[in-house]
Design a protein around this motif. Structure first.
Motif, PDB file in Angstrom:
ATOM      1  N   GLY A 143       0.936  -1.377   0.290  1.00 55.67           N
ATOM      2  CA  GLY A 143       0.002  -0.027   0.081  1.00 55.67           C
ATOM      3  C   GLY A 143       0.766   1.540   0.085  1.00 55.67           C
ATOM      4  O   GLY A 143       0.597   2.094  -0.890  1.00 55.67           O
ATOM      5  N   TYR A 144       1.889   1.108   0.627  1.00 52.35           N
ATOM      6  CA  TYR A 144       2.893   2.377   0.867  1.00 52.35           C
ATOM      7  C   TYR A 144       3.381   2.737  -0.397  1.00 52.35           C
ATOM      8  O   TYR A 144       3.732   3.768  -1.008  1.00 52.35           O
ATOM      9  N   GLN A 145       3.996   1.694  -1.181  1.00 49.65           N
ATOM     10  CA  GLN A 145       4.746   1.918  -2.392  1.00 49.65           C
ATOM     11  C   GLN A 145       3.936   2.536  -3.582  1.00 49.65           C
ATOM     12  O   GLN A 145       4.286   2.918  -4.411  1.00 49.65           O
ATOM     13  N   ARG A 146       2.721   2.180  -3.517  1.00 45.07           N
ATOM     14  CA  ARG A 146       1.625   2.739  -4.498  1.00 45.07           C
ATOM     15  C   ARG A 146       2.374   2.330  -6.047  1.00 45.07           C
ATOM     16  O   ARG A 146       2.146   3.327  -6.810  1.00 45.07           O
ATOM     17  N   GLY A 147       2.909   1.584  -6.313  1.00 48.02           N
ATOM     18  CA  GLY A 147       3.280   1.143  -7.543  1.00 48.02           C
ATOM     19  C   GLY A 147       4.662   1.569  -8.062  1.00 48.02           C
ATOM     20  O   GLY A 147       5.417   1.592  -9.052  1.00 48.02           O
ATOM     21  N   PHE A 148       5.217   2.719  -6.918  1.00 44.25           N
ATOM     22  CA  PHE A 148       6.713   3.285  -7.476  1.00 44.25           C
ATOM     23  C   PHE A 148       7.754   2.253  -7.203  1.00 44.25           C
ATOM     24  O   PHE A 148       8.710   2.411  -7.926  1.00 44.25           O
ATOM     25  N   LYS A 149       7.739   1.475  -6.079  1.00 40.69           N
ATOM     26  CA  LYS A 149       8.736   0.705  -5.729  1.00 40.69           C
ATOM     27  C   LYS A 149       8.393  -0.806  -5.401  1.00 40.69           C
ATOM     28  O   LYS A 149       8.556  -1.395  -4.581  1.00 40.69           O
ATOM     29  N   GLU A 150       7.690  -1.315  -6.531  1.00 43.52           N
ATOM     30  CA  GLU A 150       6.963  -2.604  -6.251  1.00 43.52           C
ATOM     31  C   GLU A 150       7.956  -3.597  -6.706  1.00 43.52           C
ATOM     32  O   GLU A 150       8.912  -3.327  -7.331  1.00 43.52           O
ATOM     33  N   LEU A 151       7.610  -4.685  -6.067  1.00 50.22           N
ATOM     34  CA  LEU A 151       8.538  -5.987  -6.297  1.00 50.22           C
ATOM     35  C   LEU A 151       8.081  -6.470  -7.547  1.00 50.22           C
ATOM     36  O   LEU A 151       6.929  -6.620  -7.917  1.00 50.22           O
ATOM     37  N   LYS A 152       8.940  -6.956  -8.492  1.00 50.10           N
ATOM     38  CA  LYS A 152       8.876  -7.648  -9.733  1.00 50.10           C
ATOM     39  C   LYS A 152       8.043  -8.907  -9.545  1.00 50.10           C
ATOM     40  O   LYS A 152       8.340  -9.609  -8.524  1.00 50.10           O
TER      41      LYS A 152
END
Length: 257
Positions: A143-152
């Protein structure tokens, strides 16, 4: 040494035990302050093994984890990093907020997350087989990453994954009482405030009230700080810098406490 306090929510303990037995890496997913780090501390104690924790951030590199040469006297001496130490000694290595680390960290741990269970140290030209008791654990806040630093997806699929969420009110109240010895009725009011704020999606908060924040507030109240002030400084102020939102949350909590 007594075990760290942890209240079991679901099947996470048995999942972790079997994952450890099968020598598989595990990923803990969930919001900040839901007990992921405390859970790992508890499991390390239960399994009677050493825990090495790395709090990942944007500057965390593979060199920080694997090791580096340092100058000692007139020569360069190799110094193992925490990952190498854990691999050799059979410890649990916990990468807290792994998505915050640099991409080379993910590359470095790939061979430890599949059947090979080995670590390649490029600077030494060595490959180290992981100790039988070594385990890799990582946490991640989607939720915090919001797609910016998602794990592949290719990285996620190397882990067994367990989701963490905020406990139901009755359990969360028990946690506050056990952690802080605050009065049960005060603990219940704190949990009610947290539940109300968590449901206020219209405020646009990046983070919401974690169990950790409630524990802090309960500790302050138990030590003698006035209840409203404790909630303000331990729960509301850490959530936002927006003065209007702060006032709205303060008015809400003042009524409920």
């Amino acid at each position: 040494m007594s075990a760290p306090y942890y209240h079991t929510i679901g099947k996470e303990v048995s999942v972790f035990e079997q994952t450890y037995k099968c020598k598989l890496p595990i990923l803990l997913k969930g919001p900040t302050g839901t007990g992921k780090s405390r859970f790992i501390e508890y499991m390390a104690h239960e399994l009677d093994t050493k825990l090495i924790t790395i709090s990942c951030h944007e500057e965390t590199s593979s060199t920080d984890l694997i090791g580096r040469f340092i100058i000692k006297g007139a020569e360069a001496v190799w110094l193992d990093g925490p990952l190498t130490t854990a691999v050799k000694n059979g410890s649990i290595l916990y990468l807290d907020e792994i998505a915050e680390a640099r991409p080379d960290v993910i590359v470095a741990i790939h061979s430890l997350t599949d059947h090979r269970r080995e670590l390649f140290i490029d600077k030494l030209g060595q490959t180290i087989k992981a100790h039988e008791d070594f385990m890799l654990v990582a946490s991640f806040n989607p939720g915090y990453q919001r797609g910016f630093k998602e794990l592949k997806p290719s990285t996620r699929q190397r882990f067994v994954a367990v989701s963490f969420a905020y406990p139901e009110p009755k359990i969360e109240t028990q946690i506050l009482v056990s952690e802080t010895e605050v009065e049960p009725d005060i603990a219940k009011k704190l949990v009610n405030i947290a539940t109300k704020i968590r449901n206020l999606t219209e405020l646009g908060l990046t983070e919401t009230v974690s169990t950790r924040l409630l524990v802090d507030a309960a500790k302050l109240i138990h030590s003698g700080l006035p209840k409203r002030l404790a909630v303000h400084v331990a729960v509301i102020e850490p959530l936002t810098d927006d003065l209007e939102v702060i006032q709205a949350l303060k008015d809400l909590s003042d009524l409920m406490i």
